[in-house]
Motif scaffolding. Structure first.
Motif, mmCIF file in Angstrom:
data_model
loop_
_atom_site.group_PDB
_atom_site.id
_atom_site.type_symbol
_atom_site.label_atom_id
_atom_site.label_comp_id
_atom_site.label_asym_id
_atom_site.label_seq_id
_atom_site.Cartn_x
_atom_site.Cartn_y
_atom_site.Cartn_z
ATOM 1 N N PRO A 110 0.836 -1.211 0.000
ATOM 2 C CA PRO A 110 0.000 0.000 0.000
ATOM 3 C C PRO A 110 0.872 1.263 0.000
ATOM 4 N N GLY A 111 0.608 2.145 -0.958
ATOM 5 C CA GLY A 111 1.369 3.386 -1.089
ATOM 6 C C GLY A 111 2.780 3.195 -1.618
ATOM 7 N N GLY A 112 3.096 1.989 -2.087
ATOM 8 C CA GLY A 112 4.459 1.669 -2.502
ATOM 9 C C GLY A 112 4.831 2.065 -3.906
ATOM 10 N N ASP A 113 3.915 2.729 -4.612
ATOM 11 C CA ASP A 113 4.224 3.085 -6.002
ATOM 12 C C ASP A 113 4.303 4.590 -6.232
ATOM 13 N N ALA A 114 4.651 5.333 -5.199
ATOM 14 C CA ALA A 114 4.765 6.788 -5.328
ATOM 15 C C ALA A 114 6.034 7.155 -6.097
ATOM 16 N N GLY A 115 5.997 8.278 -6.791
ATOM 17 C CA GLY A 115 7.185 8.812 -7.432
ATOM 18 C C GLY A 115 7.487 8.301 -8.822
ATOM 19 N N LEU A 116 6.564 7.586 -9.433
ATOM 20 C CA LEU A 116 6.793 7.112 -10.795
ATOM 21 C C LEU A 116 6.427 8.197 -11.802
ATOM 22 N N MET A 117 7.117 8.187 -12.937
ATOM 23 C CA MET A 117 6.894 9.186 -13.979
ATOM 24 C C MET A 117 5.927 8.682 -15.043
ATOM 25 N N SER A 118 5.228 9.619 -15.644
ATOM 26 C CA SER A 118 4.414 9.313 -16.823
ATOM 27 C C SER A 118 5.342 9.150 -18.030
ATOM 28 N N ALA A 119 4.798 8.635 -19.124
ATOM 29 C CA ALA A 119 5.576 8.504 -20.360
ATOM 30 C C ALA A 119 6.091 9.861 -20.824
ATOM 31 N N ASP A 120 5.261 10.892 -20.745
ATOM 32 C CA ASP A 120 5.693 12.231 -21.163
ATOM 33 C C ASP A 120 6.845 12.742 -20.308
ATOM 34 N N ASP A 121 6.746 12.522 -18.980
ATOM 35 C CA ASP A 121 7.833 12.961 -18.088
ATOM 36 C C ASP A 121 9.124 12.194 -18.383
ATOM 37 N N TYR A 122 9.014 10.904 -18.643
ATOM 38 C CA TYR A 122 10.182 10.088 -18.953
ATOM 39 C C TYR A 122 10.816 10.543 -20.271
ATOM 40 N N ARG A 123 9.980 10.800 -21.255
ATOM 41 C CA ARG A 123 10.470 11.290 -22.555
ATOM 42 C C ARG A 123 11.229 12.604 -22.377
ATOM 43 N N THR A 124 10.689 13.485 -21.526
ATOM 44 C CA THR A 124 11.357 14.761 -21.248
ATOM 45 C C THR A 124 12.721 14.518 -20.593
ATOM 46 N N GLN A 125 12.758 13.587 -19.636
ATOM 47 C CA GLN A 125 14.030 13.269 -18.966
ATOM 48 C C GLN A 125 15.082 12.813 -19.984
ATOM 49 N N LEU A 126 14.654 12.046 -20.980
ATOM 50 C CA LEU A 126 15.576 11.546 -21.995
ATOM 51 C C LEU A 126 15.938 12.607 -23.027
ATOM 52 N N GLY A 127 15.198 13.709 -23.020
ATOM 53 C CA GLY A 127 15.439 14.757 -24.007
ATOM 54 C C GLY A 127 14.896 14.419 -25.369
ATOM 55 N N GLU A 128 13.822 13.604 -25.405
ATOM 56 C CA GLU A 128 13.235 13.218 -26.704
ATOM 57 C C GLU A 128 11.977 14.015 -26.979
#
Length: 128
Positions: A110-128
């Motif tokens: 319970p509550g163990g999945d906090a802090g994950l990124m969306s696909a858009d956020d991940y794409r931004t992190q990669l600079g794509e």
């Protein structure tokens, strides 16, 4: 450009989390970007069923021709299934990271999945 499915969630360490029909069980693996950066994967060390981890704990390693990388648990929970095919076919991770190349299934605490990124956020992190 990497394949970044919109229905998955991601970590900054390049693991993905995929929901399943069992609400509290998720599939975990490494992203297309990660396998591409590692190169040809030759060995994978994964945990045993029943092992429990906190978010960001190291749960295994991936060995490629050019590097060994630790795998970081994207969620807190208990391992309920391990992809046994990877013992004999670690290249499945390169060929199909979001399908046959999945690594483990975890029952999320319970509550163990906090802090994950969306696909858009991940794409931004990669600079794509």
């Amino acid at each position: 450009m990497s394949n970044i499915p919109a229905d998955l969630r991601y970590t900054k360490e390049h693991e993905y989390v995929q929901s399943t029909s069992e609400g509290d069980v998720v599939v975990i693996g490494i992203t297309d970007y990660a396998q591409g950066e590692l190169g040809d994967i030759v060995y994978v060390e994964l945990p045993k069923v029943g092992a429990t981890y906190g978010s960001h704990d190291v749960f295994g390693t991936v060995e490629a021709v050019k590097a060994v990388s630790e795998l970081f648990m994207p969620v807190a929970g208990e391992v309920v299934e391990v992809n046994g095919r990877l013992d004999g076919e670690p290249a499945l991770i390169n060929n199909d990271p979001y399908g046959d190349g999945w690594m483990i299934k975890v029952r999320v605490a319970p509550g163990g999945d906090a802090g994950l990124m969306s696909a858009d956020d991940y794409r931004t992190q990669l600079g794509e």
